[in-house]
Design an enzyme around this catalytic site. Structure first.
Site, PDB file in Angstrom:
ATOM      1  N   HIS A 101       0.563  -1.130   0.040  1.00  0.00           N
ATOM      2  CA  HIS A 101      -0.031   0.154   0.052  1.00  0.00           C
ATOM      3  C   HIS A 101       0.852   1.243   0.416  1.00  0.00           C
ATOM      4  CE1 HIS A 101      -3.397  -2.401   0.427  1.00  0.00           C
ATOM      5  NE2 HIS A 101      -2.632  -3.152   2.132  1.00  0.00           N
TER       6      HIS A 101
HETATM    7  O1  RIB Z   1      -5.765  -0.020   4.347  1.00  0.00           O
HETATM    8  C1  RIB Z   1      -3.909  -0.021   4.120  1.00  0.00           C
HETATM    9  C2  RIB Z   1      -3.399   0.921   5.101  1.00  0.00           C
HETATM   10  O2  RIB Z   1      -3.765   0.629   6.589  1.00  0.00           O
HETATM   11  C3  RIB Z   1      -1.990   0.642   5.301  1.00  0.00           C
HETATM   12  O3  RIB Z   1      -1.607   2.860   5.236  1.00  0.00           O
HETATM   13  C4  RIB Z   1      -1.378   0.185   5.679  1.00  0.00           C
HETATM   14  O4  RIB Z   1      -0.050   0.592   6.706  1.00  0.00           O
HETATM   15  C5  RIB Z   1      -2.223   0.252   7.635  1.00  0.00           C
HETATM   16  O5  RIB Z   1      -2.432   1.915   7.819  1.00  0.00           O
END
Ligand code: RIB
Ligand code: CA
Length: 313
Positions: free
Chosen positions: A242
């Site tokens: 992500h």
């Molecule tokens: O949904 C993904 C996000 O949530 C990313 O930033 C992961 O690190 C968590 O914080």
């Protein structure tokens, strides 16, 4: 001239990779500092993990300030089931020697923005938006000083990851997300619609492991730990990566594609709390408040990430 950024983050293995990617790109990015927020794990751990990552990269000179311990309104919600009890399970990184900054993270964000010419700082948010939301509430004048907010947040066509409707960062603090989305600050969103195309396959992790530096080994260990939950949940060939997409968009925006549209946050309904409602087809007259990215060249992303991480110790 490199882009001056502040990273607000809840490390988190994927946050760690984003921080490392920023540090590996000094010609394009000047990291002014990091503010930690409660998210994947409690603030005490996210503020420790941010310092562990800086020391891994040999950059204890970059300040880390601890921000908010909990969301604006709601009880904290964490994600040890993905990231492990420390939030950075995988590599065995030593406890940080560098101290935390004395100021509260929200105050440090405000002071730093007010101390730089308007529009010259980009906020990169990798976790719940509590710190940035609180900074906007405490000092509304910062809204016209922030150049852009680039956030890993939300989801629309890809739906939610922590409820059927909501992505984790927005779900943890929907009120903060709402304050930021309505702020008038230019916003770029890297939603699950993008990050679910960016899969850390075995081959891609192996390339990182074989870089021949401690960064590559540590990142491979981080991703090999944090992938377990998502591999089981999604059954894909790799877990979605992500947060580094926030930094990759700054470095190579041509890897991404999306639209300026309205994105609004659900803060009332129990069923869809934290949903980011994206007016992709322009069927409302709501203001176009965000560049909502939907497509990414995943191959190009991993080529960039691997080439850059090779530059670190
Ligand atoms: O949904 C993904 C996000 O949530 C990313 O930033 C992961 O690190 C968590 O914080
Ligand atoms: Ca994160």
């Amino acid at each position: 001239m490199p882009t001056k950024i502040i990273i607000d983050t809840d490390p988190g293995q994927d946050d760690a990779v984003a921080i490392l990617l920023a540090l590996a790109s000094p010609d394009e990015i000047e990291l002014l500092g990091i503010t930690a927020v409660a998210g994947n794990v409690p603030l005490s751990r996210t503020s420790t993990n941010a310092r562990k990552v800086l020391e891994l990269a040999g950059r204890p000179d970059i300040p880390v300030h601890a921000g908010c311990m909990r969301p604006m309104l709601r009880k904290p919600r964490t994600a040890e089931y993905v990231h492990g009890p420390t939030g950075l399970n995988g590599p065995d990184l030593p406890e940080p020697k560098m101290p935390l900054g004395k100021a509260h993270g929200v105050d440090w964000i405000i002071e730093t923005l007010m101390a730089h010419p308007a529009g010259t700082i980009t906020l990169c948010t990798l976790g719940p938006l509590t710190n940035v939301g609180m900074a906007l509430v405490k000092a509304p004048a910062i809204a016209e000083r922030i150049g852009r907010i680039v956030m890993m947040a939300g989801a629309y066509f890809e739906v939610g990851n922590v409820t059927p409707a909501a992505e984790f960062n927005v779900y943890v603090d929907p009120e903060a997300a709402d304050v930021v989305m309505r702020s008038g600050v230019p916003i770029t969103i890297l939603p699950l619609d993008v990050t679910h195309q960016v899969l850390s396959t075995r081959d891609r992790i192996q390339k990182l492991r074989m870089l021949g530096n401690r960064t590559g080994r540590a990142v491979a260990e981080m991703l090999t730990f944090s992938e377990a939950f998502d591999l089981k949940k999604y059954g894909w060939t790799g877990a979605p990566l992500h947060d580094p997409n926030v930094i990759a968009w700054l470095l190579a925006p041509e890897l991404y594609n999306g639209r300026e549209i309205n994105v609004s946050t659900e803060t009332v309904s129990a069923l869809t709390l934290g949903m980011t409602v994206a007016d992709w087809w322009g069927v409302t007259d709501r203001p176009k408040n965000a560049l909502f990215l939907r497509d990414v060249d995943a191959k190009g992303f991993y080529a960039l990430l691997t080439e850059r991480l090779a530059r670190l110790p």
